[in-house]
Design an enzyme around this catalytic site. Structure first.
Site, mmCIF file in Angstrom:
data_model
loop_
_atom_site.group_PDB
_atom_site.id
_atom_site.type_symbol
_atom_site.label_atom_id
_atom_site.label_comp_id
_atom_site.label_asym_id
_atom_site.label_seq_id
_atom_site.Cartn_x
_atom_site.Cartn_y
_atom_site.Cartn_z
ATOM 1 N N ASN A 11 -3.523 -5.220 3.435
ATOM 2 C CA ASN A 11 -4.055 -4.437 2.317
ATOM 3 C C ASN A 11 -3.629 -5.135 1.025
ATOM 4 O O ASN A 11 -2.427 -5.249 0.741
ATOM 5 C CB ASN A 11 -3.498 -3.010 2.393
ATOM 6 N N HIS A 14 -2.365 -4.202 -4.005
ATOM 7 C CA HIS A 14 -1.328 -4.398 -5.021
ATOM 8 C C HIS A 14 -1.365 -5.771 -5.671
ATOM 9 O O HIS A 14 -0.703 -5.987 -6.688
ATOM 10 C CB HIS A 14 0.042 -4.038 -4.465
ATOM 11 N N HIS A 47 -8.742 -0.529 -0.907
ATOM 12 C CA HIS A 47 -9.103 0.859 -1.204
ATOM 13 C C HIS A 47 -9.791 0.872 -2.561
ATOM 14 O O HIS A 47 -9.156 0.615 -3.583
ATOM 15 C CB HIS A 47 -7.820 1.703 -1.215
ATOM 16 N N ARG A 49 -10.688 2.936 -5.160
ATOM 17 C CA ARG A 49 -10.405 4.308 -5.599
ATOM 18 C C ARG A 49 -11.406 4.735 -6.664
ATOM 19 O O ARG A 49 -11.915 3.916 -7.431
ATOM 20 C CB ARG A 49 -8.982 4.392 -6.166
ATOM 21 N N ARG A 53 -8.055 2.114 -10.135
ATOM 22 C CA ARG A 53 -6.765 1.688 -10.695
ATOM 23 C C ARG A 53 -6.350 0.294 -10.228
ATOM 24 O O ARG A 53 -5.547 -0.356 -10.872
ATOM 25 C CB ARG A 53 -5.662 2.706 -10.376
ATOM 26 N N GLU A 74 -11.298 1.081 2.515
ATOM 27 C CA GLU A 74 -10.797 2.468 2.467
ATOM 28 C C GLU A 74 -11.513 3.194 1.346
ATOM 29 O O GLU A 74 -11.689 2.651 0.248
ATOM 30 C CB GLU A 74 -9.294 2.480 2.171
ATOM 31 N N THR A 105 -1.718 6.964 -1.132
ATOM 32 C CA THR A 105 -2.374 7.986 -0.324
ATOM 33 C C THR A 105 -1.325 8.876 0.332
ATOM 34 O O THR A 105 -0.590 8.444 1.208
ATOM 35 C CB THR A 105 -3.259 7.313 0.752
ATOM 36 N N GLU A 155 -6.844 6.264 12.174
ATOM 37 C CA GLU A 155 -5.689 5.486 11.730
ATOM 38 C C GLU A 155 -4.571 6.483 11.493
ATOM 39 O O GLU A 155 -4.705 7.376 10.638
ATOM 40 C CB GLU A 155 -5.987 4.716 10.434
ATOM 41 N N HIS A 195 0.713 2.552 6.735
ATOM 42 C CA HIS A 195 1.342 3.170 5.574
ATOM 43 C C HIS A 195 2.861 3.074 5.672
ATOM 44 O O HIS A 195 3.459 3.662 6.563
ATOM 45 C CB HIS A 195 0.946 4.628 5.348
HETATM 46 N N1 PXP Z 1 -3.643 2.597 5.483
HETATM 47 C C1 PXP Z 1 -4.168 3.415 4.548
HETATM 48 C C2 PXP Z 1 -5.282 4.319 4.951
HETATM 49 C C3 PXP Z 1 -3.697 3.404 3.228
HETATM 50 O O1 PXP Z 1 -4.237 4.242 2.317
HETATM 51 C C4 PXP Z 1 -2.680 2.482 2.878
HETATM 52 C C5 PXP Z 1 -2.185 2.428 1.466
HETATM 53 O O2 PXP Z 1 -3.209 2.068 0.622
HETATM 54 C C6 PXP Z 1 -2.191 1.632 3.871
HETATM 55 C C7 PXP Z 1 -2.664 1.732 5.170
HETATM 56 C C8 PXP Z 1 -1.159 0.592 3.582
HETATM 57 O O3 PXP Z 1 0.049 1.184 3.213
HETATM 58 P P1 PXP Z 1 1.205 0.293 2.602
HETATM 59 O O4 PXP Z 1 0.685 -0.293 1.321
HETATM 60 O O5 PXP Z 1 2.321 1.252 2.413
HETATM 61 O O6 PXP Z 1 1.501 -0.786 3.606
#
Ligand code: PXP
Length: 249
Positions: A11, A14, A47, A49, A53, A74, A105, A155, A195
């Site tokens: 992901n 960031h 994601h 959003r 952001r 996402e 999330t 998930e 997550h």
């Molecule tokens: N899965 C989903 C559905 C999420 O919303 C996120 C965070 O955006 C992640 C996985 C990844 O989480 P993390 O950034 O904490 O690894």
């Protein structure tokens, strides 16, 4: 029977968060996606959003062209984002809850309250051959309802387990995930998780029945900063030293 590898979708939200901090073009998450895939990632997750952001519409369009492995988008169940997702046609959409004020999330999707809307969205995505995953808590009822919506994957939100990691609650949170995964596999749902995962707390997660894919972002981008800092500080020092002595100033 030998188990297949669990896939890693990175992901990269960031990377975009850092770019948005200055509102410029660097660092480009699309470049980040290429690097992740060149170094073993099996896919890329972002994601989009509603408040934009971090990831922007342009990132989604370019990622669709650039990502070689799985492209997992996402999204919240909003009509605007649905329209973009249906135009983009990623390999998979993961439907997540979204609150404007949250830092990330928080919690899984309320599949019971939104079952009808989710089922309708599943039909629209399946018409375009897009896989649908639902981001849910490791809860047996939520797993069952997810199956009824026609979704392909669930998930599991691993956030509560990750927060409990190393505490007396770790075992029960892990058991909740294991039980929910058993149930999902038994009723024909495919299993992803994500997550809050890092190189330590991910290890017990790998024992989950049927686990196919992990979505990991924050810990990878965080570690990348510290792994990268030594080289880029040396690089800047070298430039300063070289051009001071070369008389360019
Ligand atoms: N899965 C989903 C559905 C999420 O919303 C996120 C965070 O955006 C992640 C996985 C990844 O989480 P993390 O950034 O904490 O690894």
């Amino acid at each position: 029977m030998q188990r297949r590898d669990v896939l890693l979708c990175v992901n990269i939200d960031h990377i975009a968060t850092v770019r948005q901090a200055r509102g410029g073009t660097e660092p480009d998450p699309v470049h980040g996606a290429v690097l992740c895939e060149q170094h073993g990632a099996d896919g890329i997750t972002v994601h989009l959003r509603e408040d934009r952001r971090h990831i922007q519409d342009r990132d989604v369009r370019l990622l669709k062209e650039v990502v070689r492995g799985k492209f997992n988008l996402e999204m919240a169940l909003s009509e605007e984002i649905m329209r973009i997702a249906l135009e983009t046609v990623p390999h998979q959409v993961t439907i997540v809850p979204e609150k404007r004020q949250e830092l990330t999330t928080e919690g899984g999707l309320d599949v019971k309250a939104h079952a009808d809307a989710i089922s309708k969205a599943v039909i629209r995505f399946h018409e375009k051959n897009v896989l649908v995953s639902l981001f849910i808590e490791p809860d047996l009822e939520a797993v069952e309802i997810s199956k009824h919506t026609g979704a392909d994957f669930i998930e599991f939100h691993t956030g509560t387990y990750c927060n409990a990691f190393g505490s007396p609650l770790e075992k029960s949170e892990l058991a909740r995930l294991y039980n929910a995964a058993e149930k999902a596999v038994a009723i024909g749902l495919r299993v992803n998780a994500g997550h809050g995962l890092n190189t330590e707390n991910v290890i017990p997660i790998l024992g989950m029945k049927g686990l196919e894919e992990l979505n990991i972002g924050h810990s990878i981008v965080s570690r990348a900063i510290f792994k990268g800092l030594p080289a880029v500080v040396r690089e800047m020092k070298d430039v300063i030293r070289h051009f001071t002595h070369a008389g360019a100033v």
